[in-house]
Design a protein around this motif. Structure first.
Motif, PDB file in Angstrom:
ATOM      1  N   GLU A  25     -29.566 -21.568  22.289  1.00  0.00           N
ATOM      2  CA  GLU A  25     -28.304 -21.683  21.548  1.00  0.00           C
ATOM      3  C   GLU A  25     -28.427 -21.058  20.159  1.00  0.00           C
ATOM      4  OE1 GLU A  25     -27.436 -25.866  21.639  1.00  0.00           O
ATOM      5  OE2 GLU A  25     -27.159 -25.868  23.820  1.00  0.00           O
ATOM      6  N   LEU A  26     -29.564 -21.289  19.488  1.00  0.00           N
ATOM      7  CA  LEU A  26     -29.787 -20.709  18.167  1.00  0.00           C
ATOM      8  C   LEU A  26     -29.826 -19.188  18.232  1.00  0.00           C
ATOM      9  CD1 LEU A  26     -30.461 -20.875  15.162  1.00  0.00           C
ATOM     10  CD2 LEU A  26     -32.860 -21.240  15.803  1.00  0.00           C
ATOM     11  N   SER A  27     -30.475 -18.644  19.252  1.00  0.00           N
ATOM     12  CA  SER A  27     -30.560 -17.187  19.357  1.00  0.00           C
ATOM     13  C   SER A  27     -29.185 -16.568  19.598  1.00  0.00           C
ATOM     14  CB  SER A  27     -31.549 -16.777  20.450  1.00  0.00           C
ATOM     15  OG  SER A  27     -31.067 -17.089  21.738  1.00  0.00           O
ATOM     16  N   VAL A  28     -28.351 -17.234  20.375  1.00  0.00           N
ATOM     17  CA  VAL A  28     -26.981 -16.751  20.601  1.00  0.00           C
ATOM     18  C   VAL A  28     -26.194 -16.813  19.290  1.00  0.00           C
ATOM     19  CG1 VAL A  28     -24.793 -17.208  21.775  1.00  0.00           C
ATOM     20  CG2 VAL A  28     -26.940 -17.323  23.058  1.00  0.00           C
ATOM     21  N   ALA A  29     -26.316 -17.924  18.568  1.00  0.00           N
ATOM     22  CA  ALA A  29     -25.605 -18.072  17.294  1.00  0.00           C
ATOM     23  C   ALA A  29     -26.076 -17.028  16.281  1.00  0.00           C
ATOM     24  CB  ALA A  29     -25.806 -19.482  16.743  1.00  0.00           C
ATOM     25  N   ARG A  30     -27.353 -16.748  16.271  1.00  0.00           N
ATOM     26  CA  ARG A  30     -27.912 -15.736  15.365  1.00  0.00           C
ATOM     27  C   ARG A  30     -27.315 -14.362  15.688  1.00  0.00           C
ATOM     28  NH1 ARG A  30     -33.885 -16.767  15.249  1.00  0.00           N
ATOM     29  NH2 ARG A  30     -33.284 -18.153  13.555  1.00  0.00           N
ATOM     30  N   ALA A  31     -27.280 -13.991  16.961  1.00  0.00           N
ATOM     31  CA  ALA A  31     -26.721 -12.700  17.359  1.00  0.00           C
ATOM     32  C   ALA A  31     -25.213 -12.656  17.090  1.00  0.00           C
ATOM     33  CB  ALA A  31     -27.023 -12.435  18.827  1.00  0.00           C
ATOM     34  N   GLU A  32     -24.534 -13.764  17.334  1.00  0.00           N
ATOM     35  CA  GLU A  32     -23.090 -13.811  17.098  1.00  0.00           C
ATOM     36  C   GLU A  32     -22.764 -13.642  15.615  1.00  0.00           C
ATOM     37  OE1 GLU A  32     -19.264 -16.475  18.469  1.00  0.00           O
ATOM     38  OE2 GLU A  32     -21.161 -17.516  18.128  1.00  0.00           O
ATOM     39  N   ALA A  33     -23.590 -14.189  14.731  1.00  0.00           N
ATOM     40  CA  ALA A  33     -23.373 -14.038  13.292  1.00  0.00           C
ATOM     41  C   ALA A  33     -23.456 -12.569  12.886  1.00  0.00           C
ATOM     42  CB  ALA A  33     -24.385 -14.876  12.515  1.00  0.00           C
ATOM     43  N   VAL A  34     -24.406 -11.844  13.443  1.00  0.00           N
ATOM     44  CA  VAL A  34     -24.521 -10.413  13.147  1.00  0.00           C
ATOM     45  C   VAL A  34     -23.328  -9.664  13.747  1.00  0.00           C
ATOM     46  CG1 VAL A  34     -25.938  -8.347  13.457  1.00  0.00           C
ATOM     47  CG2 VAL A  34     -27.031 -10.542  12.944  1.00  0.00           C
ATOM     48  N   PHE A  35     -22.948 -10.014  14.964  1.00  0.00           N
ATOM     49  CA  PHE A  35     -21.752  -9.432  15.596  1.00  0.00           C
ATOM     50  C   PHE A  35     -20.543  -9.587  14.675  1.00  0.00           C
ATOM     51  CE2 PHE A  35     -17.838 -10.361  17.910  1.00  0.00           C
ATOM     52  CZ  PHE A  35     -17.695  -9.250  18.731  1.00  0.00           C
ATOM     53  N   ASN A  36     -20.331 -10.792  14.155  1.00  0.00           N
ATOM     54  CA  ASN A  36     -19.180 -11.047  13.292  1.00  0.00           C
ATOM     55  C   ASN A  36     -19.220 -10.197  12.026  1.00  0.00           C
ATOM     56  OD1 ASN A  36     -18.038 -12.899  15.058  1.00  0.00           O
ATOM     57  ND2 ASN A  36     -19.086 -14.635  14.136  1.00  0.00           N
ATOM     58  N   GLN A  37     -20.397  -9.990  11.454  1.00  0.00           N
ATOM     59  CA  GLN A  37     -20.520  -9.151  10.262  1.00  0.00           C
ATOM     60  C   GLN A  37     -20.202  -7.692  10.577  1.00  0.00           C
ATOM     61  OE1 GLN A  37     -21.166  -9.921   6.933  1.00  0.00           O
ATOM     62  NE2 GLN A  37     -20.627 -11.929   7.730  1.00  0.00           N
ATOM     63  N   ILE A  38     -20.676  -7.215  11.712  1.00  0.00           N
ATOM     64  CA  ILE A  38     -20.418  -5.823  12.104  1.00  0.00           C
ATOM     65  C   ILE A  38     -18.928  -5.608  12.346  1.00  0.00           C
ATOM     66  CG2 ILE A  38     -20.765  -4.151  13.976  1.00  0.00           C
ATOM     67  CD1 ILE A  38     -23.662  -5.211  14.137  1.00  0.00           C
ATOM     68  N   VAL A  39     -18.293  -6.541  13.045  1.00  0.00           N
ATOM     69  CA  VAL A  39     -16.862  -6.439  13.315  1.00  0.00           C
ATOM     70  C   VAL A  39     -16.063  -6.543  12.008  1.00  0.00           C
ATOM     71  CG1 VAL A  39     -14.915  -7.578  14.465  1.00  0.00           C
ATOM     72  CG2 VAL A  39     -17.058  -7.193  15.701  1.00  0.00           C
ATOM     73  N   ALA A  40     -16.490  -7.414  11.106  1.00  0.00           N
ATOM     74  CA  ALA A  40     -15.816  -7.539   9.809  1.00  0.00           C
ATOM     75  C   ALA A  40     -15.918  -6.245   9.009  1.00  0.00           C
ATOM     76  CB  ALA A  40     -16.420  -8.697   9.012  1.00  0.00           C
ATOM     77  N   ILE A  43     -16.017  -2.190  12.745  1.00  0.00           N
ATOM     78  CA  ILE A  43     -16.382  -1.661  14.061  1.00  0.00           C
ATOM     79  C   ILE A  43     -15.570  -2.389  15.133  1.00  0.00           C
ATOM     80  CG2 ILE A  43     -18.259  -1.358  15.732  1.00  0.00           C
ATOM     81  CD1 ILE A  43     -18.590   0.377  13.262  1.00  0.00           C
ATOM     82  N   ASP A  44     -15.046  -1.642  16.082  1.00  0.00           N
ATOM     83  CA  ASP A  44     -14.266  -2.208  17.186  1.00  0.00           C
ATOM     84  C   ASP A  44     -15.144  -3.198  17.963  1.00  0.00           C
ATOM     85  OD1 ASP A  44     -12.814  -2.751  19.503  1.00  0.00           O
ATOM     86  OD2 ASP A  44     -12.523  -0.649  20.042  1.00  0.00           O
ATOM     87  N   PRO A  45     -14.718  -4.452  18.097  1.00  0.00           N
ATOM     88  CA  PRO A  45     -15.540  -5.443  18.803  1.00  0.00           C
ATOM     89  C   PRO A  45     -15.827  -5.078  20.258  1.00  0.00           C
ATOM     90  CG  PRO A  45     -13.408  -6.383  18.199  1.00  0.00           C
ATOM     91  CD  PRO A  45     -13.491  -5.027  17.573  1.00  0.00           C
ATOM     92  N   ALA A  46     -15.000  -4.222  20.854  1.00  0.00           N
ATOM     93  CA  ALA A  46     -15.252  -3.797  22.233  1.00  0.00           C
ATOM     94  C   ALA A  46     -16.491  -2.914  22.333  1.00  0.00           C
ATOM     95  CB  ALA A  46     -14.030  -3.053  22.786  1.00  0.00           C
ATOM     96  N   ARG A  47     -16.954  -2.397  21.189  1.00  0.00           N
ATOM     97  CA  ARG A  47     -18.127  -1.526  21.179  1.00  0.00           C
ATOM     98  C   ARG A  47     -19.408  -2.269  20.797  1.00  0.00           C
ATOM     99  NH1 ARG A  47     -15.992   3.049  17.383  1.00  0.00           N
ATOM    100  NH2 ARG A  47     -18.197   3.526  17.318  1.00  0.00           N
ATOM    101  N   VAL A  48     -19.306  -3.581  20.624  1.00  0.00           N
ATOM    102  CA  VAL A  48     -20.462  -4.378  20.199  1.00  0.00           C
ATOM    103  C   VAL A  48     -20.665  -5.516  21.195  1.00  0.00           C
ATOM    104  CG1 VAL A  48     -21.494  -5.688  18.305  1.00  0.00           C
ATOM    105  CG2 VAL A  48     -19.839  -3.871  17.794  1.00  0.00           C
ATOM    106  N   SER A  49     -21.902  -5.718  21.621  1.00  0.00           N
ATOM    107  CA  SER A  49     -22.205  -6.844  22.504  1.00  0.00           C
ATOM    108  C   SER A  49     -23.401  -7.594  21.940  1.00  0.00           C
ATOM    109  CB  SER A  49     -22.506  -6.368  23.928  1.00  0.00           C
ATOM    110  OG  SER A  49     -23.666  -5.561  23.938  1.00  0.00           O
ATOM    111  N   TYR A  50     -23.515  -8.866  22.327  1.00  0.00           N
ATOM    112  CA  TYR A  50     -24.671  -9.640  21.872  1.00  0.00           C
ATOM    113  C   TYR A  50     -25.143 -10.587  22.955  1.00  0.00           C
ATOM    114  CZ  TYR A  50     -21.337 -13.414  20.784  1.00  0.00           C
ATOM    115  OH  TYR A  50     -20.373 -14.392  20.850  1.00  0.00           O
ATOM    116  N   THR A  51     -26.448 -10.855  22.915  1.00  0.00           N
ATOM    117  CA  THR A  51     -27.098 -11.732  23.870  1.00  0.00           C
ATOM    118  C   THR A  51     -28.159 -12.528  23.135  1.00  0.00           C
ATOM    119  OG1 THR A  51     -26.826 -10.047  25.585  1.00  0.00           O
ATOM    120  CG2 THR A  51     -28.386 -11.806  26.051  1.00  0.00           C
ATOM    121  N   GLY A  52     -28.341 -13.775  23.540  1.00  0.00           N
ATOM    122  CA  GLY A  52     -29.436 -14.578  23.006  1.00  0.00           C
ATOM    123  C   GLY A  52     -30.536 -14.712  24.048  1.00  0.00           C
ATOM    124  N   TYR A  53     -31.772 -14.562  23.609  1.00  0.00           N
ATOM    125  CA  TYR A  53     -32.919 -14.677  24.507  1.00  0.00           C
ATOM    126  C   TYR A  53     -33.808 -15.876  24.188  1.00  0.00           C
ATOM    127  CZ  TYR A  53     -31.629 -10.081  26.175  1.00  0.00           C
ATOM    128  OH  TYR A  53     -30.946  -9.025  26.729  1.00  0.00           O
TER     129      TYR A  53
END
Length: 94
Positions: A25-40, A43-53
């Motif tokens: 869950e932490l790894s997903v939240a960490r990746a999602e936080a970076v996703f949100n910064q990139i989209v902010a 960058i078009d969110p359709a061009r960004v994906s994230y996964t937690g491992y």
């Protein structure tokens, strides 16, 4: 100029301290936080994906603090399907 064929893949990771499920869950939240910064940043969110491992892909030993610190990370992979030019640039006459 933006490359419309560019995509960004974010991979969140944790160290092996604690239980696997909360680390996932932490790894997903960490990746999602970076996703949100990139989209902010525009960058078009359709061009960004994230996964937690979680703790499943360490790059260092979890036996030391330095190793655990290295394992708490985001990996960013940027790809583009745009053709690249192999031609040498030419000088323009003045």
């Amino acid at each position: 100029e933006a490359d419309p064929s560019m995509t960004i893949d974010l991979a969140g990771h944790t160290d092996a301290q604690g239980e696997p499920e909360p680390n996932m869950e932490l790894s997903v939240a960490r990746a999602e936080a970076v996703f949100n910064q990139i989209v902010a940043g525009g960058i078009d969110p359709a061009r960004v994906s994230y996964t937690g491992y979680g703790q499943t892909r360490p790059i260092e030993s979890n036996d030391t603090e330095a190793g655990r610190q290295a394992n708490r990370r985001i990996e960013i992979t940027v790809t583009s399907t745009a053709p690249t030019s192999t031609e040498e640039p030419t000088e323009q006459e003045l």
